[in-house]
Design an enzyme around this catalytic site. Structure first.
Site, short mmCIF file in Angstrom:
data_model
loop_
_atom_site.label_atom_id
_atom_site.label_comp_id
_atom_site.label_asym_id
_atom_site.label_seq_id
_atom_site.Cartn_x
_atom_site.Cartn_y
_atom_site.Cartn_z
N LYS A 35 -6.68 41.63 27.76
CA LYS A 35 -6.88 40.32 27.13
C LYS A 35 -6.61 39.22 28.15
O LYS A 35 -5.87 39.41 29.11
CB LYS A 35 -6.00 40.17 25.89
CG LYS A 35 -4.53 39.98 26.15
CD LYS A 35 -3.82 39.73 24.84
CE LYS A 35 -2.32 39.84 24.95
NZ LYS A 35 -1.65 38.59 25.33
N HIS A 68 -0.10 50.32 37.71
CA HIS A 68 -1.02 49.74 38.71
C HIS A 68 -0.37 49.69 40.10
O HIS A 68 -1.00 49.98 41.10
CB HIS A 68 -1.48 48.35 38.27
CG HIS A 68 -2.62 48.40 37.30
ND1 HIS A 68 -2.44 48.65 35.96
CD2 HIS A 68 -3.97 48.31 37.48
CE1 HIS A 68 -3.63 48.68 35.36
NE2 HIS A 68 -4.56 48.47 36.25
#
Lengths: 289, 195
Positions: free
Chosen positions: B104, B37
């Site tokens: 999650k 990222h």
């Protein structure tokens, strides 16, 4: 059996075979949830995954955790023997995909690739008077480690003083703040007293207790039950989807503190609560959960 | 009712999804964690662009096996905690036209805004269900930055079949995580005597 081979098997068992007390608690949690809720679906997936991992001998969770060993060994033996065997076993278990490479140099960002690095695996050594060897292993997930917390009482923002009532408030705070992020339902280990280091040490080692195993002192056991009930009223549920089970169990223990300090360390273990023990008695190796 | 989705996904399809929807996802998706990222925001590499358009990013650091013929097999591949990508996620979604993120724990306000603005959703997988999810990975299509980032952090381009997911943040500004947070906050304040 070679010590290294016995340790590879210990690592394999810990990563792939969830202890029966934990699985039982998860099954009971599944049965408690209402049909058709995301919580029920999560527990179904978890139980199916536990079964598959055991059957295929593959890691229950891809985060095979920080590798933490507790070695109790007879007087006169050398720590170095165990350290070498543990490092070699971690390397081999990584090659066999029982473990993901989880040792990262924080300065360079480089993953060592074999789970061996500075203080990894971490080994707590203890010489004891027995003739046997006990090697306990905890594979501690990183996501749940991130939601653990250490509090310094008093904590004015929580109106938490230096007593059990204060401890109760900070435990509620820690589990509330964790929400589903530590892969709820968690097992919560609360250590009261000690210093910055020993409070976390005590809470980690409590994770060798079995689910449902209460503290021997009635007052502490009652406190554990109260915390278990209250934390499950938070309604965070598995994965934070809402539900009846937010924690599988709560373990509490204490140690003496310095008069000026009052620390509470809370270790959060994800639902994939992975621990195993190995014994060597008269040259025979045996395993336990 | 379970909704079946296959990548590439159109903006129209993704905007139909609502919080609480159960989804079975198939098609090509890409794993990306912290280092990936950071790289996508700071360097905007093009090598991953064709795989991301209309596709889904999976926050996952898998256990992977190298087969004797040189191919790869996913052994264990559950989701990792998503909130670590909060500083980057919205920008990555808009820059690479990603239609969904799987992880999650949910994500924050900046990502929720990004989902709304650029048309994407957050899918929650069951954390810890590593073996089960690896079973729905049919093949590894490619891998990027393996040498530089290591196995958990590399970009793994994978084909999945019927990956079980729940939409917990949609493109209309709703988040299941915020709802549970607010409800549990009430209870927490009551139990702690702070109300």
């Amino acid at each position: 059996m070679e010590l290294k081979d016995a340790l590879v098997e210990l690592l394999r068992r810990a990563a792939t075979d969830l202890p029966p007390d934990v699985e039982k608690a998860l099954r009971e949690a599944y049965e408690r949830e209402e049909d058709g809720t995301p919580a029920k679906a999560v527990f179904r997936t978890i139980l199916e995954n536990v079964r598959l991992a055991r059957e295929k001998s593959t890691p229950i969770c891809q985060d095979t955790g920080s590798i933490i060993f507790y070695v109790d060994f007879p007087v006169g033996e050398k720590e170095e023997v165990y350290r070498k065997a543990i490092n070699a076993a971690a390397e081999e278990a990584t090659k066999k995909q029982y473990l993901r490479p989880n040792a990262v140099n924080p300065i360079t960002g480089k993953n060592s690739g074999n789970n061996v690095g500075i203080n990894h695996p971490f080994i707590h050594f203890h010489q004891w008077d027995k003739d046997e060897v006990r090697i306990r292993l905890l594979l501690k997930g990183g996501g749940s480690e991130n939601v653990g917390a250490q509090y310094k009482l008093p904590a004015p923002e929580l109106k938490a003083g230096r007593d059990l009532e204060g401890v109760r408030k900070v435990v509620l705070d820690a589990v509330f703040k964790a929400q589903g992020k530590g892969c709820a339902p968690g097992t919560i280990a609360v250590a009261i007293g000690g210093d910055r280091v020993t409070s976390y040490m005590l809470s980690k080692e409590m994770l060798f207790r079995k689910i449902g195993e209460r503290h021997p002192e009635p007052e502490i056991a009652e406190f554990e039950r109260r915390l278990y009930n209250e934390l499950n009223q938070l309604g965070i549920g598995p994965m934070g989807f809402g539900g009846k089970t937010t924690v599988l169990d709560v373990f509490v223990d204490y140690q003496h503190r310095h008069p000026a300090t009052f620390f509470v360390a809370i270790t959060y273990n994800c639902w994939a609560f992975r621990r195993k023990t190995l014994y060597i008695r008269n040259g025979e190796v045996s395993y336990d959960d | 009712m379970t909704i079946k989705l296959k990548t590439p996904i159109s903006e129209e399809e993704i905007r139909k999804l609502k919080v609480g929807d159960e989804v079975l996802l198939s098609g090509i998706i890409v794993t990306a964690r912290d280092q990936a990222h950071k790289l996508m925001v700071e360097k905007k590499p093009d090598f991953i662009r064709p795989y991301l358009e209309g596709s889904v990013i999976y926050h996952c650091g898998p256990v992977v096996r190298r087969e004797p013929d040189g191919s790869w097999t996913f052994v264990s591949a559950g989701p990792t905690t998503s909130i670590r990508e909060e500083p980057y996620q919205a920008d990555v979604i808009c820059e690479y036209r990603v239609r969904g993120v799987i992880g999650k724990g949910g994500m924050g306000k900046k990502t929720l805004e990004g989902l709304k603005k650029c048309g994407a959703v957050y899918f929650h997988a069951v954390g810890g269900a590593g073996t089960l999810i690896a079973n729905s990975v049919k093949r590894v299509v490619d891998v990027f930055m393996l040498e530089e980032f290591g196995t958990p952090e590399a970009f793994w381009v994978i084909e999945v079949e019927d990956l079980p997911l729940v939409v917990t943040m949609d493109s209309h500004g709703k988040s299941m995580h915020e709802e549970v947070l607010e409800k549990s906050r009430e209870k927490f304040l009551e139990l702690a005597g702070l109300k």
